[in-house]
Design a protein around this motif. Structure first.
Motif, PDB file in Angstrom:
ATOM      1  N   THR A 120       0.831  -1.206   0.000  1.00  0.00           N
ATOM      2  CA  THR A 120       0.000   0.000   0.000  1.00  0.00           C
ATOM      3  C   THR A 120       0.866   1.257   0.000  1.00  0.00           C
ATOM      4  OG1 THR A 120      -1.798  -1.152   1.117  1.00  0.00           O
ATOM      5  CG2 THR A 120      -1.808   1.247   1.258  1.00  0.00           C
ATOM      6  N   ALA A 121       1.928   1.255   0.797  1.00  0.00           N
ATOM      7  CA  ALA A 121       2.842   2.401   0.849  1.00  0.00           C
ATOM      8  C   ALA A 121       3.520   2.618  -0.505  1.00  0.00           C
ATOM      9  CB  ALA A 121       3.882   2.199   1.943  1.00  0.00           C
ATOM     10  N   ALA A 122       3.976   1.536  -1.132  1.00  0.00           N
ATOM     11  CA  ALA A 122       4.645   1.640  -2.431  1.00  0.00           C
ATOM     12  C   ALA A 122       3.688   2.146  -3.507  1.00  0.00           C
ATOM     13  CB  ALA A 122       5.224   0.276  -2.826  1.00  0.00           C
ATOM     14  N   VAL A 123       2.484   1.611  -3.526  1.00  0.00           N
ATOM     15  CA  VAL A 123       1.489   2.020  -4.528  1.00  0.00           C
ATOM     16  C   VAL A 123       1.105   3.488  -4.328  1.00  0.00           C
ATOM     17  CG1 VAL A 123      -0.894   1.671  -5.315  1.00  0.00           C
ATOM     18  CG2 VAL A 123       0.613  -0.305  -4.957  1.00  0.00           C
ATOM     19  N   ALA A 124       0.909   3.911  -3.083  1.00  0.00           N
ATOM     20  CA  ALA A 124       0.566   5.311  -2.799  1.00  0.00           C
ATOM     21  C   ALA A 124       1.685   6.244  -3.261  1.00  0.00           C
ATOM     22  CB  ALA A 124       0.294   5.497  -1.307  1.00  0.00           C
ATOM     23  N   PHE A 125       2.930   5.821  -3.067  1.00  0.00           N
ATOM     24  CA  PHE A 125       4.076   6.634  -3.471  1.00  0.00           C
ATOM     25  C   PHE A 125       4.108   6.807  -4.992  1.00  0.00           C
ATOM     26  CE2 PHE A 125       8.683   6.924  -4.502  1.00  0.00           C
ATOM     27  CZ  PHE A 125       8.959   8.125  -3.872  1.00  0.00           C
ATOM     28  N   ILE A 126       3.963   5.723  -5.717  1.00  0.00           N
ATOM     29  CA  ILE A 126       3.976   5.795  -7.187  1.00  0.00           C
ATOM     30  C   ILE A 126       2.766   6.568  -7.699  1.00  0.00           C
ATOM     31  CG2 ILE A 126       3.842   4.415  -9.310  1.00  0.00           C
ATOM     32  CD1 ILE A 126       5.505   2.275  -7.745  1.00  0.00           C
ATOM     33  N   SER A 127       1.603   6.317  -7.112  1.00  0.00           N
ATOM     34  CA  SER A 127       0.387   7.008  -7.531  1.00  0.00           C
ATOM     35  C   SER A 127       0.485   8.510  -7.295  1.00  0.00           C
ATOM     36  CB  SER A 127      -0.827   6.445  -6.786  1.00  0.00           C
ATOM     37  OG  SER A 127      -1.014   5.093  -7.128  1.00  0.00           O
ATOM     38  N   HIS A 128       1.205   8.900  -6.251  1.00  0.00           N
ATOM     39  CA  HIS A 128       1.396  10.324  -5.954  1.00  0.00           C
ATOM     40  C   HIS A 128       2.045  11.045  -7.137  1.00  0.00           C
ATOM     41  CE1 HIS A 128       2.187  13.966  -3.677  1.00  0.00           C
ATOM     42  NE2 HIS A 128       3.433  13.894  -4.098  1.00  0.00           N
ATOM     43  N   PHE A 129       3.036  10.406  -7.775  1.00  0.00           N
ATOM     44  CA  PHE A 129       3.670  11.010  -8.951  1.00  0.00           C
ATOM     45  C   PHE A 129       2.653  11.214 -10.063  1.00  0.00           C
ATOM     46  CE2 PHE A 129       7.542   9.174  -7.042  1.00  0.00           C
ATOM     47  CZ  PHE A 129       8.369  10.290  -7.081  1.00  0.00           C
ATOM     48  N   LEU A 130       1.816  10.217 -10.290  1.00  0.00           N
ATOM     49  CA  LEU A 130       0.825  10.325 -11.359  1.00  0.00           C
ATOM     50  C   LEU A 130      -0.143  11.474 -11.096  1.00  0.00           C
ATOM     51  CD1 LEU A 130      -0.022   6.565 -12.041  1.00  0.00           C
ATOM     52  CD2 LEU A 130       1.729   7.986 -13.102  1.00  0.00           C
ATOM     53  N   ARG A 131      -0.572  11.601  -9.850  1.00  0.00           N
ATOM     54  CA  ARG A 131      -1.523  12.661  -9.497  1.00  0.00           C
ATOM     55  C   ARG A 131      -0.874  14.041  -9.624  1.00  0.00           C
ATOM     56  NH1 ARG A 131      -3.996  11.073  -4.879  1.00  0.00           N
ATOM     57  NH2 ARG A 131      -5.978  10.760  -5.902  1.00  0.00           N
ATOM     58  N   THR A 132       0.309  14.204  -9.087  1.00  0.00           N
ATOM     59  CA  THR A 132       0.927  15.532  -9.076  1.00  0.00           C
ATOM     60  C   THR A 132       1.492  15.943 -10.425  1.00  0.00           C
ATOM     61  OG1 THR A 132       3.047  14.655  -8.301  1.00  0.00           O
ATOM     62  CG2 THR A 132       1.517  15.438  -6.627  1.00  0.00           C
ATOM     63  N   LYS A 133       1.753  14.992 -11.301  1.00  0.00           N
ATOM     64  CA  LYS A 133       2.332  15.321 -12.607  1.00  0.00           C
ATOM     65  C   LYS A 133       1.299  15.362 -13.731  1.00  0.00           C
ATOM     66  CE  LYS A 133       6.851  15.232 -11.635  1.00  0.00           C
ATOM     67  NZ  LYS A 133       8.034  15.049 -12.392  1.00  0.00           N
ATOM     68  N   GLY A 134       0.010  15.180 -13.410  1.00  0.00           N
ATOM     69  CA  GLY A 134      -0.951  15.413 -14.463  1.00  0.00           C
ATOM     70  C   GLY A 134      -2.012  14.364 -14.728  1.00  0.00           C
ATOM     71  N   LEU A 135      -2.020  13.243 -14.030  1.00  0.00           N
ATOM     72  CA  LEU A 135      -3.104  12.276 -14.220  1.00  0.00           C
ATOM     73  C   LEU A 135      -4.260  12.763 -13.363  1.00  0.00           C
ATOM     74  CD1 LEU A 135      -3.933   9.650 -15.606  1.00  0.00           C
ATOM     75  CD2 LEU A 135      -3.180   8.434 -13.581  1.00  0.00           C
ATOM     76  N   THR A 136      -5.213  13.451 -13.994  1.00  0.00           N
ATOM     77  CA  THR A 136      -6.234  14.154 -13.227  1.00  0.00           C
ATOM     78  C   THR A 136      -7.489  13.341 -12.935  1.00  0.00           C
ATOM     79  OG1 THR A 136      -7.052  15.106 -15.292  1.00  0.00           O
ATOM     80  CG2 THR A 136      -5.491  16.432 -14.017  1.00  0.00           C
ATOM     81  N   SER A 137      -7.747  12.306 -13.686  1.00  0.00           N
ATOM     82  CA  SER A 137      -8.956  11.517 -13.468  1.00  0.00           C
ATOM     83  C   SER A 137      -8.799  10.653 -12.219  1.00  0.00           C
ATOM     84  CB  SER A 137      -9.245  10.631 -14.685  1.00  0.00           C
ATOM     85  OG  SER A 137     -10.195   9.634 -14.355  1.00  0.00           O
ATOM     86  N   GLU A 138      -9.618  10.922 -11.218  1.00  0.00           N
ATOM     87  CA  GLU A 138      -9.577  10.145  -9.974  1.00  0.00           C
ATOM     88  C   GLU A 138      -9.911   8.678 -10.244  1.00  0.00           C
ATOM     89  OE1 GLU A 138      -8.499   9.598  -6.207  1.00  0.00           O
ATOM     90  OE2 GLU A 138      -8.377  11.517  -7.240  1.00  0.00           O
ATOM     91  N   GLU A 139     -10.811   8.442 -11.167  1.00  0.00           N
ATOM     92  CA  GLU A 139     -11.193   7.072 -11.518  1.00  0.00           C
ATOM     93  C   GLU A 139     -10.002   6.308 -12.110  1.00  0.00           C
ATOM     94  OE1 GLU A 139     -14.138   4.757 -14.634  1.00  0.00           O
ATOM     95  OE2 GLU A 139     -14.716   6.753 -13.926  1.00  0.00           O
TER      96      GLU A 139
END
Length: 170
Positions: A6-25
């Motif tokens: 969960t920690a690893a996935v949250a860390f990687i997902s954070h990059f996607l969110r902050t760098k432009g993957l805007t769709s929450e779905e």
């Protein structure tokens, strides 16, 4: 294993969110898919009694080549390899081990602790105990480095509570 993944996935997902993957779905689908892929991948390579055993197998690596599990999760939401390289660091190493998740950005970057827990029923080591004993797989890696002239810093940047806060703050 669930907390570490969960920690690893949250860390990687954070990059996607902050760098432009805007769709929450899309972000949720990516995270869920990566969580499932890592759980399956680590299933027979998780050794809580010997946390360093299998560390290389569990390492998530981006070094001008994308980690295949991240690629597979990205494909579930239609992200191309080119888009992934735009969203994630070009050099990232993420070690997912029992009781500890660490990362390094860049080949000469500091190794940072993302998640850390004590094995159930064990007391925490004191500083003097650590002098005589290597306390993590990453410290072992640093001791094995071929070029002792470079200095490598180890810093703790997060704990279990902060990792979950990390998810909330996104």
């Amino acid at each position: 294993m669930i907390c570490e993944i969960t920690a690893a996935v949250a860390f990687i997902s954070h990059f996607l969110r902050t760098k432009g993957l805007t769709s929450e779905e899309h972000l949720q689908t990516f995270s869920q898919t990566l969580q499932e892929l890592l759980t399956e991948h680590y299933k027979h390579h998780w050794f809580p009694d010997m946390p360093c055993k299998g560390s290389g197998y569990r390492c998530i690596r981006i070094n001008h080549r994308m980690d295949p599990l991240i690629t597979q999760a990205a494909q579930s939401i239609g992200l191309s390899s080119q888009e992934l390289f735009r969203l994630l660091p070009s050099e990232l190493t993420l070690w997912v081990d029992p009781y500890e998740v660490c990362y390094r950005i860049g080949e000469d970057g500091s190794i940072c602790v993302l998640y850390e827990a004590s094995p159930a029923g064990e007391s925490t080591e004191t500083t003097s105990d650590m002098v005589d004993n290597i306390s993590s797989c990453k410290e072992e890696l640093m001791l094995d480095r071929a070029s002792p002239s470079k200095s490598y810093n180890m810093m703790a940047v997060s704990s279990e509570d902060i990792v979950y806060g990390w998810v909330i703050l996104q």
